[in-house]
Design a protein around this motif. Structure first.
Motif, PDB file in Angstrom:
ATOM      1  N   CYS A 245      54.104  17.483  34.616  1.00 28.66           N
ATOM      2  CA  CYS A 245      54.083  17.670  33.157  1.00 28.66           C
ATOM      3  C   CYS A 245      54.400  19.097  32.728  1.00 28.66           C
ATOM      4  O   CYS A 245      54.205  19.449  31.571  1.00 28.66           O
ATOM      5  CB  CYS A 245      52.709  17.279  32.613  1.00 28.66           C
ATOM      6  SG  CYS A 245      52.357  15.522  32.757  1.00 28.66           S
ATOM      7  N   VAL A 246      54.878  19.928  33.660  1.00 32.71           N
ATOM      8  CA  VAL A 246      55.170  21.317  33.314  1.00 32.71           C
ATOM      9  C   VAL A 246      56.667  21.588  33.479  1.00 32.71           C
ATOM     10  O   VAL A 246      57.392  20.805  34.086  1.00 32.71           O
ATOM     11  CB  VAL A 246      54.351  22.297  34.191  1.00 32.71           C
ATOM     12  CG1 VAL A 246      52.862  22.142  33.918  1.00 32.71           C
ATOM     13  CG2 VAL A 246      54.667  22.100  35.675  1.00 32.71           C
ATOM     14  N   ASP A 247      57.102  22.717  32.925  1.00 29.71           N
ATOM     15  CA  ASP A 247      58.516  23.084  33.012  1.00 29.71           C
ATOM     16  C   ASP A 247      58.876  23.628  34.383  1.00 29.71           C
ATOM     17  O   ASP A 247      60.007  23.477  34.834  1.00 29.71           O
ATOM     18  CB  ASP A 247      58.829  24.125  31.934  1.00 29.71           C
ATOM     19  CG  ASP A 247      58.561  23.582  30.545  1.00 29.71           C
ATOM     20  OD1 ASP A 247      59.321  22.706  30.103  1.00 29.71           O
ATOM     21  OD2 ASP A 247      57.578  24.019  29.919  1.00 29.71           O
ATOM     22  N   MET A 248      57.914  24.294  35.020  1.00 25.92           N
ATOM     23  CA  MET A 248      58.151  24.807  36.364  1.00 25.92           C
ATOM     24  C   MET A 248      56.974  24.451  37.267  1.00 25.92           C
ATOM     25  O   MET A 248      55.929  25.078  37.225  1.00 25.92           O
ATOM     26  CB  MET A 248      58.357  26.320  36.374  1.00 25.92           C
ATOM     27  CG  MET A 248      58.626  26.861  37.781  1.00 25.92           C
ATOM     28  SD  MET A 248      58.990  28.634  37.783  1.00 25.92           S
ATOM     29  CE  MET A 248      60.641  28.625  37.096  1.00 25.92           C
ATOM     30  N   PRO A 249      57.126  23.406  38.096  1.00 28.30           N
ATOM     31  CA  PRO A 249      56.073  23.046  39.057  1.00 28.30           C
ATOM     32  C   PRO A 249      56.169  23.911  40.314  1.00 28.30           C
ATOM     33  O   PRO A 249      57.245  24.049  40.900  1.00 28.30           O
ATOM     34  CB  PRO A 249      56.368  21.581  39.370  1.00 28.30           C
ATOM     35  CG  PRO A 249      57.835  21.422  39.127  1.00 28.30           C
ATOM     36  CD  PRO A 249      58.240  22.436  38.096  1.00 28.30           C
ATOM     37  N   ILE A 250      55.050  24.490  40.702  1.00 23.74           N
ATOM     38  CA  ILE A 250      55.009  25.349  41.881  1.00 23.74           C
ATOM     39  C   ILE A 250      53.968  24.805  42.848  1.00 23.74           C
ATOM     40  O   ILE A 250      52.797  24.659  42.497  1.00 23.74           O
ATOM     41  CB  ILE A 250      54.663  26.804  41.507  1.00 23.74           C
ATOM     42  CG1 ILE A 250      55.706  27.361  40.534  1.00 23.74           C
ATOM     43  CG2 ILE A 250      54.570  27.676  42.750  1.00 23.74           C
ATOM     44  CD1 ILE A 250      55.372  28.741  39.985  1.00 23.74           C
ATOM     45  N   VAL A 251      54.396  24.497  44.064  1.00 20.51           N
ATOM     46  CA  VAL A 251      53.501  23.997  45.098  1.00 20.51           C
ATOM     47  C   VAL A 251      53.119  25.169  46.006  1.00 20.51           C
ATOM     48  O   VAL A 251      53.989  25.830  46.582  1.00 20.51           O
ATOM     49  CB  VAL A 251      54.162  22.872  45.917  1.00 20.51           C
ATOM     50  CG1 VAL A 251      53.225  22.400  47.021  1.00 20.51           C
ATOM     51  CG2 VAL A 251      54.538  21.704  45.004  1.00 20.51           C
ATOM     52  N   ILE A 252      51.836  25.424  46.093  1.00 18.80           N
ATOM     53  CA  ILE A 252      51.338  26.533  46.898  1.00 18.80           C
ATOM     54  C   ILE A 252      51.173  26.089  48.350  1.00 18.80           C
ATOM     55  O   ILE A 252      50.630  25.025  48.633  1.00 18.80           O
ATOM     56  CB  ILE A 252      49.991  27.049  46.344  1.00 18.80           C
ATOM     57  CG1 ILE A 252      50.160  27.536  44.897  1.00 18.80           C
ATOM     58  CG2 ILE A 252      49.439  28.162  47.223  1.00 18.80           C
ATOM     59  CD1 ILE A 252      51.105  28.711  44.726  1.00 18.80           C
ATOM     60  N   ARG A 253      51.652  26.923  49.236  1.00 14.93           N
ATOM     61  CA  ARG A 253      51.596  26.618  50.665  1.00 14.93           C
ATOM     62  C   ARG A 253      50.145  26.536  51.139  1.00 14.93           C
ATOM     63  O   ARG A 253      49.278  27.299  50.706  1.00 14.93           O
ATOM     64  CB  ARG A 253      52.317  27.727  51.436  1.00 14.93           C
ATOM     65  CG  ARG A 253      52.618  27.399  52.882  1.00 14.93           C
ATOM     66  CD  ARG A 253      53.495  28.479  53.482  1.00 14.93           C
ATOM     67  NE  ARG A 253      54.144  28.054  54.705  1.00 14.93           N
ATOM     68  CZ  ARG A 253      55.197  28.679  55.238  1.00 14.93           C
ATOM     69  NH1 ARG A 253      55.695  29.755  54.658  1.00 14.93           N
ATOM     70  NH2 ARG A 253      55.738  28.221  56.341  1.00 14.93           N
ATOM     71  N   LYS A 254      49.874  25.603  52.022  1.00 17.54           N
ATOM     72  CA  LYS A 254      48.544  25.469  52.602  1.00 17.54           C
ATOM     73  C   LYS A 254      48.377  26.450  53.760  1.00 17.54           C
ATOM     74  O   LYS A 254      49.356  26.981  54.299  1.00 17.54           O
ATOM     75  CB  LYS A 254      48.331  24.036  53.102  1.00 17.54           C
ATOM     76  CG  LYS A 254      48.398  22.972  52.007  1.00 17.54           C
ATOM     77  CD  LYS A 254      48.232  21.579  52.598  1.00 17.54           C
ATOM     78  CE  LYS A 254      48.393  20.495  51.544  1.00 17.54           C
ATOM     79  NZ  LYS A 254      47.281  20.486  50.590  1.00 17.54           N
ATOM     80  N   LYS A 255      47.139  26.672  54.160  1.00 20.15           N
ATOM     81  CA  LYS A 255      46.880  27.568  55.291  1.00 20.15           C
ATOM     82  C   LYS A 255      47.473  27.038  56.599  1.00 20.15           C
ATOM     83  O   LYS A 255      47.707  27.808  57.529  1.00 20.15           O
ATOM     84  CB  LYS A 255      45.375  27.784  55.454  1.00 20.15           C
ATOM     85  CG  LYS A 255      44.783  28.805  54.497  1.00 20.15           C
ATOM     86  CD  LYS A 255      43.341  29.098  54.868  1.00 20.15           C
ATOM     87  CE  LYS A 255      42.829  30.307  54.119  1.00 20.15           C
ATOM     88  NZ  LYS A 255      41.429  30.637  54.500  1.00 20.15           N
ATOM     89  N   THR A 256      47.708  25.747  56.654  1.00 13.49           N
ATOM     90  CA  THR A 256      48.314  25.147  57.841  1.00 13.49           C
ATOM     91  C   THR A 256      49.785  25.526  57.981  1.00 13.49           C
ATOM     92  O   THR A 256      50.407  25.281  59.006  1.00 13.49           O
ATOM     93  CB  THR A 256      48.209  23.619  57.778  1.00 13.49           C
ATOM     94  OG1 THR A 256      48.916  23.160  56.603  1.00 13.49           O
ATOM     95  CG2 THR A 256      46.757  23.169  57.708  1.00 13.49           C
ATOM     96  N   GLY A 257      50.346  26.107  56.905  1.00 15.34           N
ATOM     97  CA  GLY A 257      51.766  26.417  56.884  1.00 15.34           C
ATOM     98  C   GLY A 257      52.600  25.333  56.224  1.00 15.34           C
ATOM     99  O   GLY A 257      53.806  25.510  56.019  1.00 15.34           O
TER     100      GLY A 257
END
Length: 295
Positions: A245-257
């Motif tokens: 629902c946003v203009d720029m979706p950002i997926v943050i990396r997990k600690k697992t890489g």
């Protein structure tokens, strides 16, 4: 560097305008705060920059109101926030224009409730668990000490996590077939299961995306002469509705890489670094774009 090319493409393709109001919608665990330590010091400088520029940072979490209030105080964030996977939106009194929306006044907030009340939800939880003899255990059946041991929270913080108003986190110890059966039974009763980082969550028909859509409209009504432009940052499957629902979706990396797999969305930015370090990196990348003036 992952994300750079995509950022440049998005901004180059966007219409250049005089002013946009940037909204930052963010998950907490594994995103703005560290998954294990619950610290956010690696994002402190970026948060300070956003506060100085009066760019709203809107927490959108599976955590309770009591937990989110604690982090808002620690981070000095005055803006609205969303709790328990989109179950309720808390908006400070005399803050923003609520046009045509039903809300309840609760202390210092106007609250838009989208979720199922906890008492009602727990009654269905207990009945369904007993009927199917499922091997599950919810927060309502755990002591504060148990919650603390499972999460790594202090006893005081675990007590805040136990103050549910709209959702029941739980552990599941049965087979996948039994899990699907449990899902079906809850859906027949108007409840749904989402997966968080440590727990499953039983909720009503709410999700983070519905809350984000409402808040975007509220900001648009409050600032009618300014284009609203939303960024969403998250790391888990329960963040997918928000990211959609946003203009720029950002997926943050997990600690697992690894990164959460997000099917069905168009362009997605993936952070290089995990947790609050990745969060800060992507915020600075957005703020550093010279083609836009953010307010």
């Amino acid at each position: 560097m992952i994300g750079c090319t995509l950022f440049m493409y998005i901004f180059e393709r966007a219409e250049v305008i005089q002013m946009r109001k940037l909204l930052v919608f963010t998950d907490l665990d594994g995103t703005l705060i560290d998954r294990d330590t619950y610290e956010f010091k690696d994002a402190s400088s970026a948060l300070s920059t956003l506060r100085q520029r009066k760019i709203p940072v809107i927490i959108c979490s599976s955590k309770t109101r009591a937990e989110v209030e604690m982090y808002r105080r620690r981070m000095n964030l005055p803006w609205p926030f969303v709790v328990e996977n989109g179950a309720a939106i808390f908006i400070p009194q005399n803050f923003l224009r609520l046009k045509g929306l039903t809300f309840a006044s609760k202390g210092e907030y106007r609250v838009i409730e989208l979720g199922t009340p906890y008492v009602e939800l727990c009654a269905i939880w207990k009945k369904t668990k007993k009927e199917g003899n499922f091997r599950v255990k919810g927060f309502s059946e755990m002591s504060t000490a148990e919650i603390a041991a499972l999460t790594g929270l202090t006893t005081q913080e675990a007590s805040l996590a136990a103050r549910r108003e709209y959702s029941e986190p739980f552990l599941f110890f049965d087979t996948q077939d039994r899990f699907r059966h449990l899902q079906d039974l809850f859906q027949q009763k108007g409840l749904y299961i989402t997966r968080g980082d440590r727990f499953y969550h039983l909720t009503g028909k709410n999700d983070k995306g519905k809350a984000v859509q409402i808040l975007k409209k509220i900001y648009a009504d409050t600032y009618p002469d300014t284009e609203i432009w939303a960024v969403g940052l998250g790391d888990g499957s329960n963040d997918v509705p928000m990211l959609g629902c946003v203009d720029m979706p950002i997926v943050i990396r997990k600690k697992t890489g690894q990164w959460e797999r997000i099917p069905g969305l168009g362009r997605i930015v993936y952070s290089d670094k995990p947790g609050p370090r990745g969060w800060a990196e992507e915020i600075y990348r957005i703020l550093g774009n010279q083609d836009h003036v953010w307010s």
